[in-house]
Design a protein around this motif. Sequence first.
Motif, PDB file in Angstrom:
ATOM      1  N   SER A  69       0.687  -1.180   0.071  1.00 56.86           N
ATOM      2  CA  SER A  69       0.036   0.138  -0.032  1.00 56.86           C
ATOM      3  C   SER A  69       0.851   1.206  -0.003  1.00 56.86           C
ATOM      4  O   SER A  69       0.361   2.495  -0.072  1.00 56.86           O
ATOM      5  CB  SER A  69      -0.994  -0.060   1.159  1.00 56.86           C
ATOM      6  N   LEU A  70       2.181   1.136   0.337  1.00 58.50           N
ATOM      7  CA  LEU A  70       3.085   2.225   0.166  1.00 58.50           C
ATOM      8  C   LEU A  70       3.653   2.647  -1.071  1.00 58.50           C
ATOM      9  O   LEU A  70       4.417   1.829  -1.737  1.00 58.50           O
ATOM     10  CB  LEU A  70       4.090   2.141   1.269  1.00 58.50           C
ATOM     11  N   ALA A  71       3.480   3.786  -1.647  1.00 50.20           N
ATOM     12  CA  ALA A  71       4.154   4.417  -2.860  1.00 50.20           C
ATOM     13  C   ALA A  71       5.748   4.460  -2.721  1.00 50.20           C
ATOM     14  O   ALA A  71       5.925   4.578  -1.470  1.00 50.20           O
ATOM     15  CB  ALA A  71       3.631   5.741  -3.224  1.00 50.20           C
ATOM     16  N   PRO A  72       6.407   3.950  -3.742  1.00 54.14           N
ATOM     17  CA  PRO A  72       8.177   4.237  -3.453  1.00 54.14           C
ATOM     18  C   PRO A  72       8.372   5.773  -3.345  1.00 54.14           C
ATOM     19  O   PRO A  72       7.311   6.699  -3.821  1.00 54.14           O
ATOM     20  CB  PRO A  72       8.569   3.588  -4.803  1.00 54.14           C
ATOM     21  N   PRO A  73       9.456   6.037  -2.786  1.00 58.23           N
ATOM     22  CA  PRO A  73       9.742   7.479  -2.285  1.00 58.23           C
ATOM     23  C   PRO A  73      10.179   8.291  -3.972  1.00 58.23           C
ATOM     24  O   PRO A  73      10.350   7.362  -4.707  1.00 58.23           O
ATOM     25  CB  PRO A  73      11.026   7.303  -1.806  1.00 58.23           C
ATOM     26  N   PRO A  74       9.962   9.389  -3.919  1.00 62.88           N
ATOM     27  CA  PRO A  74      10.108   9.994  -5.174  1.00 62.88           C
ATOM     28  C   PRO A  74      11.682  10.108  -5.629  1.00 62.88           C
ATOM     29  O   PRO A  74      12.410   9.974  -4.696  1.00 62.88           O
ATOM     30  CB  PRO A  74       9.759  11.577  -4.962  1.00 62.88           C
ATOM     31  N   LYS A  75      11.869  10.234  -6.786  1.00 67.70           N
ATOM     32  CA  LYS A  75      13.326  10.026  -7.414  1.00 67.70           C
ATOM     33  C   LYS A  75      13.726  11.479  -7.295  1.00 67.70           C
ATOM     34  O   LYS A  75      12.989  12.563  -7.183  1.00 67.70           O
ATOM     35  CB  LYS A  75      13.287   9.661  -8.885  1.00 67.70           C
ATOM     36  N   LEU A  76      15.104  11.693  -7.150  1.00 64.48           N
ATOM     37  CA  LEU A  76      15.729  12.680  -7.116  1.00 64.48           C
ATOM     38  C   LEU A  76      15.915  13.377  -8.772  1.00 64.48           C
ATOM     39  O   LEU A  76      16.040  12.664  -9.646  1.00 64.48           O
ATOM     40  CB  LEU A  76      17.100  12.633  -6.858  1.00 64.48           C
ATOM     41  N   GLU A  77      15.473  14.423  -8.867  1.00 70.44           N
ATOM     42  CA  GLU A  77      15.394  15.265 -10.250  1.00 70.44           C
ATOM     43  C   GLU A  77      16.586  15.495 -10.771  1.00 70.44           C
ATOM     44  O   GLU A  77      16.798  16.423 -10.883  1.00 70.44           O
ATOM     45  CB  GLU A  77      14.397  16.467 -10.220  1.00 70.44           C
ATOM     46  N   VAL A  78      17.357  14.467 -11.099  1.00 77.05           N
ATOM     47  CA  VAL A  78      18.743  14.685 -11.519  1.00 77.05           C
ATOM     48  C   VAL A  78      19.208  13.438 -12.483  1.00 77.05           C
ATOM     49  O   VAL A  78      18.700  12.427 -12.443  1.00 77.05           O
ATOM     50  CB  VAL A  78      19.704  14.690 -10.384  1.00 77.05           C
ATOM     51  N   THR A  79      20.079  13.727 -13.499  1.00 75.67           N
ATOM     52  CA  THR A  79      20.710  12.759 -14.086  1.00 75.67           C
ATOM     53  C   THR A  79      22.157  13.059 -14.146  1.00 75.67           C
ATOM     54  O   THR A  79      22.683  13.914 -13.973  1.00 75.67           O
ATOM     55  CB  THR A  79      20.270  13.375 -15.779  1.00 75.67           C
ATOM     56  N   VAL A  80      22.616  11.913 -13.772  1.00 74.54           N
ATOM     57  CA  VAL A  80      24.063  11.834 -13.527  1.00 74.54           C
ATOM     58  C   VAL A  80      24.774  11.232 -14.752  1.00 74.54           C
ATOM     59  O   VAL A  80      24.541  10.006 -15.182  1.00 74.54           O
ATOM     60  CB  VAL A  80      24.471  10.996 -12.384  1.00 74.54           C
ATOM     61  N   VAL A  81      25.442  12.028 -15.331  1.00 74.08           N
ATOM     62  CA  VAL A  81      26.523  11.408 -16.338  1.00 74.08           C
ATOM     63  C   VAL A  81      27.825  11.317 -15.845  1.00 74.08           C
ATOM     64  O   VAL A  81      28.622  12.237 -15.631  1.00 74.08           O
ATOM     65  CB  VAL A  81      26.518  12.829 -17.426  1.00 74.08           C
ATOM     66  N   LEU A  82      28.042   9.959 -15.950  1.00 75.49           N
ATOM     67  CA  LEU A  82      29.346   9.362 -15.296  1.00 75.49           C
ATOM     68  C   LEU A  82      30.293   8.789 -16.193  1.00 75.49           C
ATOM     69  O   LEU A  82      29.926   7.862 -16.804  1.00 75.49           O
ATOM     70  CB  LEU A  82      28.813   8.446 -14.304  1.00 75.49           C
TER      71      LEU A  82
END
Length: 248
Positions: A69-82
């Motif tokens: 019943s629990l939604a997953p935590p929100p993603k960080l609004e970031v793209t990592v180019v590694l």
Amino acid sequence: MNCILLPAANFSLANALIDAPEQIEHINKILGAQVGDTLKIGQLGGHLGTAIIDEMTSEQIQLGNVQLSLAPPPKLEVTVVLALPRPKVLRRLIMDMTALGVRDIVLINSYRTQKSYWQSPLLARLDEFVLEGLQQGVDTIAPRITLQKRFKPFVEDQLASLITNRAIVAHPYSELSLGQYLQQHSAYYSALQPQSSLPSVVCIGAEGGWIDYEIELLAGQGCQAVNIGRRVLRTEAAVNALLGQWLL
């Protein structure tokens, strides 16, 4: 593992099945769980919740009373180019970035990326490392991971489309610090958008960092070079130090 994640195929109504050897070993040896105990579980790509152990064997664990019943935590609004790191570092970095909640990861070639890295069998195991990171971070949504073996075409043709507000490139020899950069954009902060002053793209080099040519190409696409101190850090330390800003 802080939760046990299972694919959708392992669920049936209010029941679920654990059949992955690593998960069974963890439940037995680390958690010391027994029939009747409650486990934290989740469905990959779905919700989080709990289930009760109904039956245990050496090859599988049957769960009942599954409640997701629990939604997953929100993603960080970031793209990592590694820049693709050494193989033995790759597993830890994918796990850490996944646990931190990075939304998109681009593994890219760089001047200091050895060609042999691209032949590493670990690249075929990225899903395993993502699962470890999700179970550590209690999340169910995997980051999107793409591989880019050609630096210049990616930077010139694709990078701009990933930048929704601003972009930075970690560079220990930059005159501008990350703290100064964030202060410059502090006017973007608001009560409703506390992360709005943070860039949407972070570019991080391999051991030894980016060469000047790469910094110039990235700058040409709007990536501001910033330092996080005068110490030259290992890739793992730089990734965690930078992404910590999104968790604050």
